[in-house]
Every structure is written in structure tokens, then in C-alpha cells.
Design an enzyme around this catalytic site. Structure first.
Site, PDB file in Angstrom:
ATOM      1  N   LYS A 203       0.822  -1.208   0.000  1.00 57.03           N
ATOM      2  CA  LYS A 203       0.000   0.000   0.000  1.00 57.03           C
ATOM      3  C   LYS A 203       0.856   1.258   0.000  1.00 57.03           C
ATOM      4  O   LYS A 203       1.944   1.279   0.576  1.00 57.03           O
ATOM      5  CB  LYS A 203      -0.906   0.044   1.241  1.00 57.03           C
ATOM      6  CG  LYS A 203      -1.981  -1.017   1.288  1.00 57.03           C
ATOM      7  CD  LYS A 203      -2.856  -0.812   2.504  1.00 57.03           C
ATOM      8  CE  LYS A 203      -3.992  -1.807   2.555  1.00 57.03           C
ATOM      9  NZ  LYS A 203      -4.859  -1.586   3.735  1.00 57.03           N
TER      10      LYS A 203
ATOM     11  N   GLY B 143      -8.546   5.290  -2.771  1.00 60.59           N
ATOM     12  CA  GLY B 143      -9.205   4.874  -3.999  1.00 60.59           C
ATOM     13  C   GLY B 143      -8.540   3.699  -4.689  1.00 60.59           C
ATOM     14  O   GLY B 143      -8.717   3.491  -5.887  1.00 60.59           O
ATOM     15  N   GLY B 144      -7.758   2.919  -3.936  1.00 56.61           N
ATOM     16  CA  GLY B 144      -7.102   1.752  -4.517  1.00 56.61           C
ATOM     17  C   GLY B 144      -5.822   2.064  -5.261  1.00 56.61           C
ATOM     18  O   GLY B 144      -5.161   1.156  -5.771  1.00 56.61           O
TER      19      GLY B 144
ATOM     20  N   ILE C 155      -5.302 -10.475   4.073  1.00 60.49           N
ATOM     21  CA  ILE C 155      -6.336 -11.325   4.652  1.00 60.49           C
ATOM     22  C   ILE C 155      -7.136 -11.955   3.519  1.00 60.49           C
ATOM     23  O   ILE C 155      -7.753 -11.244   2.712  1.00 60.49           O
ATOM     24  CB  ILE C 155      -7.290 -10.518   5.565  1.00 60.49           C
ATOM     25  CG1 ILE C 155      -6.500  -9.714   6.615  1.00 60.49           C
ATOM     26  CG2 ILE C 155      -8.302 -11.441   6.221  1.00 60.49           C
ATOM     27  CD1 ILE C 155      -5.721 -10.556   7.584  1.00 60.49           C
TER      28      ILE C 155
ATOM     29  N   GLU D 116      -8.570   1.562   7.771  1.00 58.38           N
ATOM     30  CA  GLU D 116      -8.276   2.986   7.695  1.00 58.38           C
ATOM     31  C   GLU D 116      -9.447   3.768   8.256  1.00 58.38           C
ATOM     32  O   GLU D 116     -10.519   3.215   8.499  1.00 58.38           O
ATOM     33  CB  GLU D 116      -7.999   3.420   6.250  1.00 58.38           C
ATOM     34  CG  GLU D 116      -9.184   3.276   5.311  1.00 58.38           C
ATOM     35  CD  GLU D 116      -8.865   3.715   3.892  1.00 58.38           C
ATOM     36  OE1 GLU D 116      -7.801   4.322   3.683  1.00 58.38           O
ATOM     37  OE2 GLU D 116      -9.677   3.456   2.998  1.00 58.38           O
TER      38      GLU D 116
ATOM     39  N   ARG E  95     -14.266  12.098   6.684  1.00 59.63           N
ATOM     40  CA  ARG E  95     -15.176  12.856   5.819  1.00 59.63           C
ATOM     41  C   ARG E  95     -16.474  12.085   5.672  1.00 59.63           C
ATOM     42  O   ARG E  95     -16.627  10.987   6.195  1.00 59.63           O
ATOM     43  CB  ARG E  95     -14.544  13.046   4.436  1.00 59.63           C
ATOM     44  CG  ARG E  95     -14.109  11.697   3.827  1.00 59.63           C
ATOM     45  CD  ARG E  95     -13.736  11.791   2.379  1.00 59.63           C
ATOM     46  NE  ARG E  95     -13.078  10.581   1.897  1.00 59.63           N
ATOM     47  CZ  ARG E  95     -13.673   9.470   1.540  1.00 59.63           C
ATOM     48  NH1 ARG E  95     -14.989   9.354   1.654  1.00 59.63           N
ATOM     49  NH2 ARG E  95     -12.988   8.428   1.086  1.00 59.63           N
TER      50      ARG E  95
END
Length: 446
Positions: free
Chosen positions: A158, A164-165, A203, A288, A292
Site C-alpha cells: 500500500k 481509492g485503490g 487477509i 483505515e 469525511r
């Protein structure tokens, strides 16, 4: 309550925020780019001001210009919506500096939760379970390979500042790690200006389940149940529902209380969401925190009867929460699907002009639209153009309504993902609630 608010966003979320503002008697101010001259959010607002060129960097990300407009028109607050500047701590800080209320948490909280590495550290200290991994950044593939072998494959790579991937990939061996690290680091630098990467244990077959929170300025914090967001493409959600068919009373209570514990540990205020991965044995791990409003917030509104935007505004205006945890109901079942202007097979964006738009109507059907007939869908922005939300007495009822609504939903002039959504909703695995994050890969290999 505020008298005038600037909405620093575009598309369906800008219209959604303005709708609640108008119901509360608040004057709305829109900003728009040259590409959004005829956009619905510009037309719906009470006032609208050109903020720059078509690209987001030349318009919707221009912090100084947006703040200057807000001051000039006498706005008291800025609602950032989601995406764009909504999780930019510098934007929140500059709003504070000039006396504007930022509808969201503090710049410090946004910054700490915006770094996935820092967020892991904080949550671990707060006693929130996290996915096994590291809490330091990696700068090269050699480090990544070494750490991956210590943790054990498969690994989720990551970007620390990602979203957003973007900058995110499953890696199963050393060779894949070297290739994935370099490519995703470049993407992270291009999109976020930060090439820091980190690793977590992947996972297998998890559920993506999140807890919606509301917290006022006095520390009163509640959770508004959960949303299941497991059906994703390229790590972006496309189907969301509330409540989850997988979560029982005990797990719901435990996850909710853990999320509240996490929010209180960081002094959170306003609306926020804690996202968890949940394995087959119902163990859950912090993924995460989104500081917002979420894209999928309507399904929570539908089952609780609570307008989350209204609560955001009331909290930002200094009001206390108007309800306790015990007063929040779960009524029925709600499902949302995201309508994207994209090829349903390749997922490539499909810009163009909408020549015809026909929407389903009926009891339990809700639309959030960023388009209208004759709208120009440009290549400059996220391809999500609308959301369809349904509500039923139970999940089966909601699915039946969604199937009918999707069969009556027609957009012409561009390609959309509606054919894929119809396939998903009609699939036996979806109807039985067998929805993990591998759903599309397993049943809809493209």
C-alpha cells in the site's frame, strides 16, 4: 446555524449537500470549473462562481482561490464533500486561519489519519486490532522483499498516503514484489506526491465492513451501525448495503464500540468512518479511517432516518448530538449501487454526451445525480456520475426493488456499468449474502 455555506465540490455530492442546506434555510454557494459550466451543482446552487480550468488541479484543488471566494461572498463555512480537498489538512488549516468553519474534523486529525502508517500506530496504541504488518515506511523494493519474507506472503502492498485503490496491490512472491513496488511507488508519487510504501499481511476472502460515526465537540460519540462494502473493482466500492447480512448483534456491538473507542482516542469530531476487514471467523482488523462523509452514506441514512449532512452541519455549528446510542434505530435494509461512466467489461472511462436519461421511480427508490440529460461527461473527473439507492423491509425486498430499478435505469450516449450491476444483483452468491472482496474476481473474471 449557518446562513451561507460554500460547497467545495462538484457532481452528485455537491447537489446532495446543497439539498440539506436548502432544507435548513442555508444559502448555498457553488464553485465550478470551465468544464462544469452546465453542471447540475452549478445550476442548483443559490450562487455559483468560476474557480478555474477543466482539470482538478486548475480548479477544484485551488485552495487559495476557493477560500478567497468564500470570504468575498460572506460564507461562514465550507463543506468539502468527499474526494478532492475533503481530506486535505492544509485546506482545513487555512480555513481556520481566515475564520471559516471547515465542516469536518481538525487539521491535525485529518493529517494523522491521512497517513496509513501513522493511523496504524495510533489505532494500535488505542487498543484497536490492526492487520499484521509494519508501522514504518519503505523506500525501495529490497526493503519490501525483506519485510515481506518476515511477515509471510501473501502481502498487501500500500501507498502510505493512498486512497481509492491507487498504489495498492496484492503480492504473492519476491518477483511480484519487486515489480509491484516500483510501479505502485511511481503511481503514489504521481497521485499523492508521496512515494512512501508499507506492507500488511493480506487477509484472504475478507469482508469490507465499516462503521459510521458521529462525534460532537464535547466528545459525545455514537456509531450508526455498519455498512457492507465488499463488492469492489480495483479496490473501489461499487455496491454497498446496510446492515450487513454477515454481521450479528454481538459483532455489530463490538465493532461499533471499538470504532467509538478509536474516535475518542484521537479526539475526533464531526462525521467519520472506521473501515475494517473482517475474516471468515468474524475477527476484525482496522483498515483505515475516512475523515469525511462517505460516498455510501445514503444507506445509513435510509436505515436510521438520520440526515448525516444535517448532523455534520449542526456539529460544525457547535451543537451537541441530539440523540444517544440507544435512540438510533435500524429500520429495514438499504442497498446502494454506484453508476459509473465506464465500459462494464474493461472498467475504462467512457466520456461523452448523455443523449437520453430515464430513471426508475417508486417507493423506496432514491437517486443522487451529478448528471442530467444533455450533460457532458468529461475525462477530467472521477467517472462516477450517479448513485441509485433502494430500501426494503428486509434484504430480499431491497434486492427485488434494486433488480427492478436497474432494469428501468437507462443512460444513452455513454457506456455505463449498469449491465455489470444487473449481473451482480441477479447472482445467486449476492442474493445469499456471499459477498467478500473477491466477489468480482471469483464470479465475474473480466
Amino acid at each position: 446555524m449557518f446562513k451561507k455555506i460554500l460547497v467545495a465540490n462538484r457532481g452528485e455530492i455537491a447537489v446532495r449537500i446543497m439539498r440539506t442546506c436548502k432544507a435548513l434555510g442555508i444559502t448555498t454557494v457553488a464553485v465550478y470549473s470551465e468544464a462544469d459550466q452546465d453542471a447540475p451543482h452549478r445550476q442548483f446552487a443559490d450562487e455559483a462562481y468560476l474557480v478555474g480550468g477543466p482539470r482538478v488541479a486548475d480548479s477544484y484543488l485551488k485552495i487559495e482561490t476557493i477560500i478567497e471566494i468564500a470570504k468575498e461572498v460572506g460564507a461562514e463555512a465550507i463543506h468539502p464533500g468527499y474526494g478532492l480537498l475533503s481530506e486535505n489538512p492544509e485546506f482545513a488549516r487555512k480555513c481556520e486561519e481566515v475564520g471559516l468553519i471547515f465542516v469536518g474534523p481538525s487539521p491535525q486529525v485529518i493529517a494523522s489519519m491521512g497517513s496509513k502508517i501513522e493511523a496504524r500506530k495510533i489505532m494500535k496504541q488505542a487498543g484497536v486490532p490492526v492487520v499484521p504488518g509494519i508501522s514504518t515506511s519503505l523506500t525501495n523494493s529490497e526493503q519490501a522483499v525483506k519485510v515481506a519474507n518476515e511477515i509471510g506472503y501473501p502481502i498487501m502492498l500500500k501507498a502510505s498516503s493512498g486512497g481509492g485503490g491507487i498504489g495498492m496491490q496484492i503480492v504473492r512472491n519476491d518477483e511480484e514484489m519487486v515489480k509491484a513496488f516500483e510501479g505502485n511507488q511511481k503511481r503514489a508519487i504521481a497521485f499523492f506526491g508521496n512515494g512512501e510504501m508499507y506492507l500488511e499481511k493480506y487477509i484472504e476472502n475478507p469482508r469490507h465492513i465499516e462503521i459510521q460515526l458521529l462525534a460532537d465537540n464535547k466528545g459525545n460519540t455514537v456509531y450508526l451501525w455498519e455498512r457492507e462494502c465488499s463488492i469492489q473493482r480495483r479496490h473501489q466500492k461499487i455496491v454497498e448495503e446496510a446492515p450487513s447480512s454477515f454481521v450479528d448483534y454481538q459483532l455489530r456491538k463490538k465493532m461499533g464500540e471499538t470504532a467509538v473507542q478509536a474516535a475518542k482516542a484521537i479526539g475526533y469530531k464531526n462525521a467519520g468512518t472506521i473501515e475494517f476487514l473482517v475474516d471468515e471467523n468474524k475477527n476484525f482488523y482496522f483498515l483505515e479511517m475516512n475523515t469525511r462523509l462517505q460516498v455510501e452514506h445514503p444507506v445509513t441514512e435510509e436505515i436510521t432516518g438520520i440526515d448525516l449532512v444535517e448532523e455534520q452541519l449542526r456539529i460544525a455549528a457547535g451543537e451537541l448530538l441530539r440523540f444517544s446510542q440507544e435512540q438510533i434505530p435500524i429500520i429495514g435494509h438499504s442497498i446502494e449501487v454506484r453508476i459509473y461512466a465506464e465500459d462494464p467489461k474493461t472498467f475504462y472511462p467512457s466520456p461523452g454526451t448523455i443523449t437520453s436519461l430515464s430513471l426508475p421511480e417508486g417507493d423506496g427508490i432514491r437517486h443522487e445525480l451529478g448528471i442530467h440529460e444533455k450533460s457532458m461527461v468529461t475525462p477530467y473527473y472521477d467517472p462516477m456520475v450517479a448513485k441509485l439507492i433502494v430500501k426494503g423491509k428486509v434484504r430480499e425486498d431491497a434486492i427485488n426493488k434494486l433488480q427492478l430499478a436497474l432494469s428501468e435505469y437507462h443512460v444513452r450516449g455513454i457506456k455505463t456499468n449498469i449491465p455489470l450491476l444487473r449481473e451482480i444483483v441477479e447472482h445467486a452468491a449476492f442474493q445469499s449474502g456471499d459477498t467478500t472482496t473477491n466477489f468480482l474476481a471469483k464470479y465475474f473474471e473480466r
